[in-house]
Design a protein around this motif. Structure first.
Motif, PDB file in Angstrom:
ATOM      1  N   ILE A  27       0.835  -1.209   0.000  1.00 24.21           N
ATOM      2  CA  ILE A  27       0.000   0.000   0.000  1.00 24.21           C
ATOM      3  C   ILE A  27       0.869   1.258   0.000  1.00 24.21           C
ATOM      4  CG2 ILE A  27      -1.630   1.361   1.372  1.00 24.21           C
ATOM      5  CD1 ILE A  27      -2.789  -1.372   2.345  1.00 24.21           C
ATOM      6  N   GLN A  28       1.857   1.293   0.870  1.00 25.55           N
ATOM      7  CA  GLN A  28       2.685   2.492   1.031  1.00 25.55           C
ATOM      8  C   GLN A  28       3.515   2.810  -0.211  1.00 25.55           C
ATOM      9  OE1 GLN A  28       5.174   2.382   4.503  1.00 25.55           O
ATOM     10  NE2 GLN A  28       5.898   4.461   4.231  1.00 25.55           N
ATOM     11  N   TYR A  29       4.089   1.792  -0.834  1.00 23.16           N
ATOM     12  CA  TYR A  29       5.011   2.033  -1.942  1.00 23.16           C
ATOM     13  C   TYR A  29       4.465   1.629  -3.314  1.00 23.16           C
ATOM     14  CZ  TYR A  29       8.240   2.687   1.897  1.00 23.16           C
ATOM     15  OH  TYR A  29       8.848   3.136   3.052  1.00 23.16           O
ATOM     16  N   ASN A  30       3.221   1.150  -3.359  1.00 21.27           N
ATOM     17  CA  ASN A  30       2.605   0.704  -4.614  1.00 21.27           C
ATOM     18  C   ASN A  30       3.472  -0.308  -5.349  1.00 21.27           C
ATOM     19  OD1 ASN A  30       0.352   2.265  -4.213  1.00 21.27           O
ATOM     20  ND2 ASN A  30       1.057   3.936  -5.474  1.00 21.27           N
ATOM     21  N   ASP A  31       4.136  -1.177  -4.594  1.00 19.88           N
ATOM     22  CA  ASP A  31       4.953  -2.229  -5.185  1.00 19.88           C
ATOM     23  C   ASP A  31       4.145  -3.518  -5.237  1.00 19.88           C
ATOM     24  OD1 ASP A  31       7.218  -0.668  -5.493  1.00 19.88           O
ATOM     25  OD2 ASP A  31       8.048  -1.228  -3.549  1.00 19.88           O
ATOM     26  N   PRO A  32       3.845  -4.021  -6.439  1.00 17.12           N
ATOM     27  CA  PRO A  32       3.123  -5.299  -6.510  1.00 17.12           C
ATOM     28  C   PRO A  32       3.994  -6.427  -5.977  1.00 17.12           C
ATOM     29  CG  PRO A  32       3.873  -4.651  -8.683  1.00 17.12           C
ATOM     30  CD  PRO A  32       4.209  -3.524  -7.753  1.00 17.12           C
ATOM     31  N   LEU A  33       3.347  -7.487  -5.552  1.00 12.94           N
ATOM     32  CA  LEU A  33       4.036  -8.613  -4.938  1.00 12.94           C
ATOM     33  C   LEU A  33       3.460  -9.902  -5.511  1.00 12.94           C
ATOM     34  CD1 LEU A  33       5.790  -9.857  -2.596  1.00 12.94           C
ATOM     35  CD2 LEU A  33       3.733  -9.644  -1.188  1.00 12.94           C
ATOM     36  N   GLU A  34       4.309 -10.786  -5.977  1.00 15.67           N
ATOM     37  CA  GLU A  34       3.857 -12.096  -6.449  1.00 15.67           C
ATOM     38  C   GLU A  34       4.041 -13.111  -5.330  1.00 15.67           C
ATOM     39  OE1 GLU A  34       4.501 -15.288 -10.078  1.00 15.67           O
ATOM     40  OE2 GLU A  34       6.042 -13.774  -9.727  1.00 15.67           O
ATOM     41  N   ILE A  35       2.966 -13.831  -5.027  1.00 15.87           N
ATOM     42  CA  ILE A  35       3.019 -14.884  -4.019  1.00 15.87           C
ATOM     43  C   ILE A  35       2.842 -16.208  -4.757  1.00 15.87           C
ATOM     44  CG2 ILE A  35       1.978 -15.856  -1.938  1.00 15.87           C
ATOM     45  CD1 ILE A  35       1.022 -13.015  -1.250  1.00 15.87           C
ATOM     46  N   VAL A  36       3.841 -17.090  -4.599  1.00 16.54           N
ATOM     47  CA  VAL A  36       3.878 -18.345  -5.338  1.00 16.54           C
ATOM     48  C   VAL A  36       3.488 -19.510  -4.441  1.00 16.54           C
ATOM     49  CG1 VAL A  36       5.358 -19.871  -6.700  1.00 16.54           C
ATOM     50  CG2 VAL A  36       5.715 -17.405  -6.786  1.00 16.54           C
ATOM     51  N   ALA A  37       2.591 -20.361  -4.944  1.00 16.44           N
ATOM     52  CA  ALA A  37       2.194 -21.599  -4.272  1.00 16.44           C
ATOM     53  C   ALA A  37       2.393 -22.749  -5.253  1.00 16.44           C
ATOM     54  CB  ALA A  37       0.729 -21.508  -3.839  1.00 16.44           C
ATOM     55  N   LYS A  38       2.232 -23.973  -4.769  1.00 18.36           N
ATOM     56  CA  LYS A  38       2.373 -25.139  -5.646  1.00 18.36           C
ATOM     57  C   LYS A  38       1.403 -25.079  -6.821  1.00 18.36           C
ATOM     58  CE  LYS A  38       3.785 -28.215  -1.927  1.00 18.36           C
ATOM     59  NZ  LYS A  38       3.378 -29.330  -1.070  1.00 18.36           N
ATOM     60  N   GLU A  39       0.215 -24.567  -6.577  1.00 19.82           N
ATOM     61  CA  GLU A  39      -0.840 -24.554  -7.588  1.00 19.82           C
ATOM     62  C   GLU A  39      -0.707 -23.427  -8.599  1.00 19.82           C
ATOM     63  OE1 GLU A  39      -1.940 -26.345  -3.797  1.00 19.82           O
ATOM     64  OE2 GLU A  39      -1.325 -24.326  -4.276  1.00 19.82           O
ATOM     65  N   GLY A  40       0.110 -22.440  -8.313  1.00 23.74           N
ATOM     66  CA  GLY A  40       0.251 -21.281  -9.195  1.00 23.74           C
ATOM     67  C   GLY A  40       0.683 -20.069  -8.393  1.00 23.74           C
ATOM     68  N   SER A  41       0.351 -18.897  -8.899  1.00 22.76           N
ATOM     69  CA  SER A  41       0.741 -17.686  -8.178  1.00 22.76           C
ATOM     70  C   SER A  41      -0.343 -16.632  -8.283  1.00 22.76           C
ATOM     71  CB  SER A  41       2.075 -17.142  -8.711  1.00 22.76           C
ATOM     72  OG  SER A  41       1.940 -16.756 -10.052  1.00 22.76           O
ATOM     73  N   VAL A  42      -0.273 -15.668  -7.375  1.00 25.44           N
ATOM     74  CA  VAL A  42      -1.181 -14.528  -7.365  1.00 25.44           C
ATOM     75  C   VAL A  42      -0.341 -13.263  -7.251  1.00 25.44           C
ATOM     76  CG1 VAL A  42      -3.097 -15.789  -6.314  1.00 25.44           C
ATOM     77  CG2 VAL A  42      -1.502 -14.548  -4.859  1.00 25.44           C
ATOM     78  N   VAL A  43      -0.941 -12.159  -7.647  1.00 24.68           N
ATOM     79  CA  VAL A  43      -0.272 -10.870  -7.513  1.00 24.68           C
ATOM     80  C   VAL A  43      -1.080 -10.027  -6.533  1.00 24.68           C
ATOM     81  CG1 VAL A  43       0.397  -8.747  -8.694  1.00 24.68           C
ATOM     82  CG2 VAL A  43       0.706 -10.953  -9.830  1.00 24.68           C
ATOM     83  N   VAL A  44      -0.392  -9.464  -5.557  1.00 27.47           N
ATOM     84  CA  VAL A  44      -1.005  -8.560  -4.593  1.00 27.47           C
ATOM     85  C   VAL A  44      -0.608  -7.151  -5.007  1.00 27.47           C
ATOM     86  CG1 VAL A  44      -1.095  -7.860  -2.164  1.00 27.47           C
ATOM     87  CG2 VAL A  44      -0.842 -10.292  -2.767  1.00 27.47           C
ATOM     88  N   MET A  45      -1.598  -6.280  -5.113  1.00 25.25           N
ATOM     89  CA  MET A  45      -1.320  -4.887  -5.471  1.00 25.25           C
ATOM     90  C   MET A  45      -2.236  -3.985  -4.667  1.00 25.25           C
ATOM     91  SD  MET A  45      -3.227  -4.935  -9.249  1.00 25.25           S
ATOM     92  CE  MET A  45      -2.063  -3.938  -9.975  1.00 25.25           C
ATOM     93  N   SER A  46      -1.861  -2.717  -4.557  1.00 21.19           N
ATOM     94  CA  SER A  46      -2.688  -1.778  -3.808  1.00 21.19           C
ATOM     95  C   SER A  46      -4.016  -1.577  -4.529  1.00 21.19           C
ATOM     96  CB  SER A  46      -1.970  -0.436  -3.664  1.00 21.19           C
ATOM     97  OG  SER A  46      -1.886   0.219  -4.917  1.00 21.19           O
ATOM     98  N   LYS A  47      -5.029  -1.219  -3.780  1.00 20.66           N
ATOM     99  CA  LYS A  47      -6.342  -0.952  -4.371  1.00 20.66           C
ATOM    100  C   LYS A  47      -6.230   0.191  -5.379  1.00 20.66           C
ATOM    101  CE  LYS A  47     -11.134   0.032  -3.241  1.00 20.66           C
ATOM    102  NZ  LYS A  47     -12.111   0.270  -2.162  1.00 20.66           N
ATOM    103  N   GLU A  48      -5.426   1.189  -5.064  1.00 19.87           N
ATOM    104  CA  GLU A  48      -5.220   2.328  -5.959  1.00 19.87           C
ATOM    105  C   GLU A  48      -4.670   1.855  -7.309  1.00 19.87           C
ATOM    106  OE1 GLU A  48      -2.431   6.347  -6.183  1.00 19.87           O
ATOM    107  OE2 GLU A  48      -2.583   5.252  -4.307  1.00 19.87           O
ATOM    108  N   ASP A  49      -3.666   0.981  -7.280  1.00 22.44           N
ATOM    109  CA  ASP A  49      -3.100   0.448  -8.520  1.00 22.44           C
ATOM    110  C   ASP A  49      -4.108  -0.429  -9.258  1.00 22.44           C
ATOM    111  OD1 ASP A  49      -0.731   1.767  -8.198  1.00 22.44           O
ATOM    112  OD2 ASP A  49       0.423   0.006  -7.588  1.00 22.44           O
ATOM    113  N   TYR A  50      -4.874  -1.219  -8.520  1.00 16.60           N
ATOM    114  CA  TYR A  50      -5.893  -2.070  -9.138  1.00 16.60           C
ATOM    115  C   TYR A  50      -6.931  -1.215  -9.866  1.00 16.60           C
ATOM    116  CZ  TYR A  50      -9.899  -5.130  -9.668  1.00 16.60           C
ATOM    117  OH  TYR A  50     -10.963  -5.825 -10.195  1.00 16.60           O
ATOM    118  N   GLN A  51      -7.412  -0.186  -9.201  1.00 19.11           N
ATOM    119  CA  GLN A  51      -8.419   0.680  -9.829  1.00 19.11           C
ATOM    120  C   GLN A  51      -7.856   1.382 -11.063  1.00 19.11           C
ATOM    121  OE1 GLN A  51      -9.479   2.884  -6.265  1.00 19.11           O
ATOM    122  NE2 GLN A  51     -11.414   1.775  -6.110  1.00 19.11           N
ATOM    123  N   ALA A  52      -6.611   1.826 -11.000  1.00 13.51           N
ATOM    124  CA  ALA A  52      -5.973   2.465 -12.156  1.00 13.51           C
ATOM    125  C   ALA A  52      -5.829   1.474 -13.309  1.00 13.51           C
ATOM    126  CB  ALA A  52      -4.613   3.032 -11.765  1.00 13.51           C
TER     127      ALA A  52
END
Length: 90
Positions: A27-52
């Motif tokens: 949230i503070q730095y608007n840096d997206p983050l990839e979280i990897v699991a055995k089944e695949g991965s997801v990207v976490v991003m700030s709501k502000e970046d998502y809306q943009a």
């Protein structure tokens, strides 16, 4: 799909251990983050970046929008974002 921007990647186990700090940092730095699991991965991003991102996708889907935006940019006579939107009938 090729990676468009560089982002930090961590395992779901590590994410679980420090979830609060990861969310706060995203949230503070608007840096997206990839979280990897055995089944695949997801990207976490700030709501502000998502809306943009969603707005960009929407605007890009309007036929002729890119050309209209280019034409308006060439004129460069608007004063604020509302003027741009009015010129583009958005």
């Amino acid at each position: 799909m090729d990676e468009v921007i560089s982002m930090k990647t961590i395992t779901v186990t590590k994410a679980r251990e420090s979830l609060y700090g990861l969310v706060k940092n995203t949230i503070q730095y608007n840096d997206p983050l990839e979280i990897v699991a055995k089944e695949g991965s997801v990207v976490v991003m700030s709501k502000e970046d998502y809306q943009a991102t969603m707005e960009t996708i929407y605007l890009s889907s309007i036929p002729g929008f890119k050309k209209s935006l280019h034409n308006v940019a060439q004129d460069n006579d608007w004063e604020d974002w509302q003027s741009v939107k009015a010129d583009l009938n958005v």
